[in-house]
Design an enzyme around this catalytic site. Structure first.
Site, PDB file in Angstrom:
ATOM      1  N   ASN A  42       0.875  -1.168   0.000  1.00  0.00           N
ATOM      2  CA  ASN A  42       0.000   0.000   0.000  1.00  0.00           C
ATOM      3  C   ASN A  42       0.913   1.220   0.000  1.00  0.00           C
ATOM      4  O   ASN A  42       1.476   1.576   1.039  1.00  0.00           O
ATOM      5  CB  ASN A  42      -0.901  -0.017   1.246  1.00  0.00           C
ATOM      6  CG  ASN A  42      -1.783   1.219   1.324  1.00  0.00           C
ATOM      7  OD1 ASN A  42      -1.807   2.040   0.394  1.00  0.00           O
ATOM      8  ND2 ASN A  42      -2.509   1.367   2.419  1.00  0.00           N
ATOM      9  N   LYS A  97       0.108   4.183  -0.294  1.00  0.00           N
ATOM     10  CA  LYS A  97      -0.567   5.371   0.259  1.00  0.00           C
ATOM     11  C   LYS A  97      -0.307   6.560  -0.680  1.00  0.00           C
ATOM     12  O   LYS A  97      -0.277   6.365  -1.888  1.00  0.00           O
ATOM     13  CB  LYS A  97      -0.113   5.621   1.707  1.00  0.00           C
ATOM     14  CG  LYS A  97      -0.284   4.351   2.559  1.00  0.00           C
ATOM     15  CD  LYS A  97      -0.141   4.564   4.029  1.00  0.00           C
ATOM     16  CE  LYS A  97      -0.355   3.232   4.754  1.00  0.00           C
ATOM     17  NZ  LYS A  97      -0.296   3.347   6.190  1.00  0.00           N
ATOM     18  N   HIS A 143      -9.707   1.161   4.853  1.00  0.00           N
ATOM     19  CA  HIS A 143      -8.440   1.391   5.565  1.00  0.00           C
ATOM     20  C   HIS A 143      -8.692   2.378   6.710  1.00  0.00           C
ATOM     21  O   HIS A 143      -9.495   3.297   6.579  1.00  0.00           O
ATOM     22  CB  HIS A 143      -7.387   1.948   4.598  1.00  0.00           C
ATOM     23  CG  HIS A 143      -6.012   1.918   5.176  1.00  0.00           C
ATOM     24  ND1 HIS A 143      -5.581   2.843   6.099  1.00  0.00           N
ATOM     25  CD2 HIS A 143      -4.986   1.055   4.993  1.00  0.00           C
ATOM     26  CE1 HIS A 143      -4.340   2.551   6.447  1.00  0.00           C
ATOM     27  NE2 HIS A 143      -3.955   1.465   5.800  1.00  0.00           N
ATOM     28  N   GLU A 161      -7.086   4.785   7.721  1.00  0.00           N
ATOM     29  CA  GLU A 161      -6.848   6.198   7.383  1.00  0.00           C
ATOM     30  C   GLU A 161      -8.061   6.787   6.684  1.00  0.00           C
ATOM     31  O   GLU A 161      -8.356   7.978   6.813  1.00  0.00           O
ATOM     32  CB  GLU A 161      -5.570   6.320   6.529  1.00  0.00           C
ATOM     33  CG  GLU A 161      -4.336   6.108   7.399  1.00  0.00           C
ATOM     34  CD  GLU A 161      -3.129   5.527   6.689  1.00  0.00           C
ATOM     35  OE1 GLU A 161      -3.092   5.544   5.441  1.00  0.00           O
ATOM     36  OE2 GLU A 161      -2.215   5.041   7.384  1.00  0.00           O
ATOM     37  N   GLU A 209      -5.365  -4.841  10.512  1.00  0.00           N
ATOM     38  CA  GLU A 209      -4.385  -3.779  10.711  1.00  0.00           C
ATOM     39  C   GLU A 209      -4.681  -3.057  12.023  1.00  0.00           C
ATOM     40  O   GLU A 209      -5.504  -2.130  12.052  1.00  0.00           O
ATOM     41  CB  GLU A 209      -4.459  -2.766   9.558  1.00  0.00           C
ATOM     42  CG  GLU A 209      -4.158  -3.348   8.194  1.00  0.00           C
ATOM     43  CD  GLU A 209      -3.593  -2.297   7.245  1.00  0.00           C
ATOM     44  OE1 GLU A 209      -2.526  -2.560   6.678  1.00  0.00           O
ATOM     45  OE2 GLU A 209      -4.191  -1.234   7.080  1.00  0.00           O
ATOM     46  N   GLY A 239       2.419   2.516  10.810  1.00  0.00           N
ATOM     47  CA  GLY A 239       3.348   3.625  10.657  1.00  0.00           C
ATOM     48  C   GLY A 239       4.030   4.032  11.945  1.00  0.00           C
ATOM     49  O   GLY A 239       4.666   5.077  12.018  1.00  0.00           O
ATOM     50  N   SER A 267       3.375  -1.930  10.383  1.00  0.00           N
ATOM     51  CA  SER A 267       4.836  -1.976  10.568  1.00  0.00           C
ATOM     52  C   SER A 267       5.441  -3.332  10.225  1.00  0.00           C
ATOM     53  O   SER A 267       6.417  -3.756  10.859  1.00  0.00           O
ATOM     54  CB  SER A 267       5.222  -1.538  11.982  1.00  0.00           C
ATOM     55  OG  SER A 267       4.788  -0.202  12.217  1.00  0.00           O
TER      56      SER A 267
HETATM   57  P1  13P Z   1       2.901   0.545   7.692  1.00  0.00           P
HETATM   58  O1  13P Z   1       3.475  -0.720   7.115  1.00  0.00           O
HETATM   59  O2  13P Z   1       3.626   1.790   7.222  1.00  0.00           O
HETATM   60  O3  13P Z   1       2.764   0.466   9.174  1.00  0.00           O
HETATM   61  O4  13P Z   1       1.419   0.704   7.102  1.00  0.00           O
HETATM   62  C1  13P Z   1       0.560  -0.369   7.179  1.00  0.00           C
HETATM   63  C2  13P Z   1      -0.651  -0.047   6.414  1.00  0.00           C
HETATM   64  O5  13P Z   1      -1.423   0.836   6.775  1.00  0.00           O
HETATM   65  C3  13P Z   1      -0.879  -0.778   5.165  1.00  0.00           C
HETATM   66  O6  13P Z   1      -2.157  -0.558   4.669  1.00  0.00           O
END
Ligand code: 13P
Length: 250
Positions: A10, A12, A93, A95, A165, A171, A207
């Site tokens: 992803n 992002k 997601h 976010e 997740e 992150g 992560s």
């Molecule tokens: P990270 O791997 O940066 O923690 O992000 C995970 C994520 O949100 C994947 O969709």
């Protein structure tokens, strides 16, 4: 039991045309193994990724509109994604739940739009730090799944993936321990098994990186990863994909 892994990037809101060229000069057709690799760039780069990436890599969007067509500024419909041969779409997601106020009701509509257009949904679920501390993880997960999925929806001819997740691990560099993640994956598996006899792969995100991928992917109920930060480095992402292959080959 043979376990196929789904290793998904992803990106992002990261990437550029030159980033894509560099990325797929090291991650090329020689990188293919027996598992599934999925790359989800921002919409504007879907075409570039489809053109530049080796054919074995599947492409995914990071969002889909819950509407079919019309006055929805900034949105992209399932039909448009399918028009570009996009095979997967990340839905729900954290976010998007957080910054775009996406509710479980809207997420369900999005899943239905993906299915109608033959796009495989990657449904994201997970608890916040506070919910974990209050011992509400299983309630939250239960509610997120049951308000979105049902046996009718899961009977459709698509490959649904569920991504667990934990929000506190995204992150942050904090990762759920393999046992912690596996416990939640096993719980998700038990709920979904009540709705379908199909096996729905459950992947972990939060992560995940080269240094912790092996211990996570070795867990019984973890079928892959949805990787943010570490997927921006083509060689690290490829190494995770290769770790999955090593585990698969025993
Ligand atoms: P990270 O791997 O940066 O923690 O992000 C995970 C994520 O949100 C994947 O969709």
């Amino acid at each position: 039991m043979d376990k196929k892994y789904y290793i998904a990037a992803n990106w992002k809101m990261n990437a550029s045309l030159s980033f894509i060229d560099d990325y797929f000069s090291s991650l090329d057709s020689n990188s293919e193994n027996s598992n599934e690799m999925i790359v989800c760039p921002p919409d504007i780069y879907l075409q570039s990724v489809i053109k530049t990436a080796p054919k074995f890599i599947k492409t995914g969007a990071q969002n889909i509109s819950s509407h079919d067509v019309g006055a929805y500024t900034g949105e992209c419909s399932g039909e448009m994604l399918a028009d570009h041969f996009v095979q997967y779409v990340i839905i729900g997601h954290s976010e998007r739940r957080q910054y775009h106020q996406e509710s479980n009701e809207e997420i369900k509509l999005k899943i239905m739009k993906a299915i109608e257009n033959g796009i495989n949904p990657i449904l994201c679920i997970g608890e916040s730090k506070k919910e974990r501390e209050l011992d509400q993880t299983f309630d939250v997960i239960n509610n997120q799944i049951r308000s979105v999925l049902d046996s009718d929806l899961l009977s459709k001819d698509i490959n649904m993936l569920i991504a667990y997740e934990p929000i506190w691990a995204i992150g942050t560099g904090l990762t759920a321990t393999p046992d912690m993640a596996n416990d939640v994956h096993s719980f998700i598996h038990s709920i979904v098994s009540e709705m379908t006899s199909k096996s729905i792969p459950i992947i972990y995100g939060g992560s995940m990186k080269e240094s912790n991928a092996k211990e996570l992917l070795e867990m019984e109920h973890i079928h892959g990863g949805l990787i943010g930060g570490a997927s921006l480095d083509a060689s690290e992402f490829l190494n995770i994909y290769n770790i999955a292959e090593e585990i698969r080959n025993g």
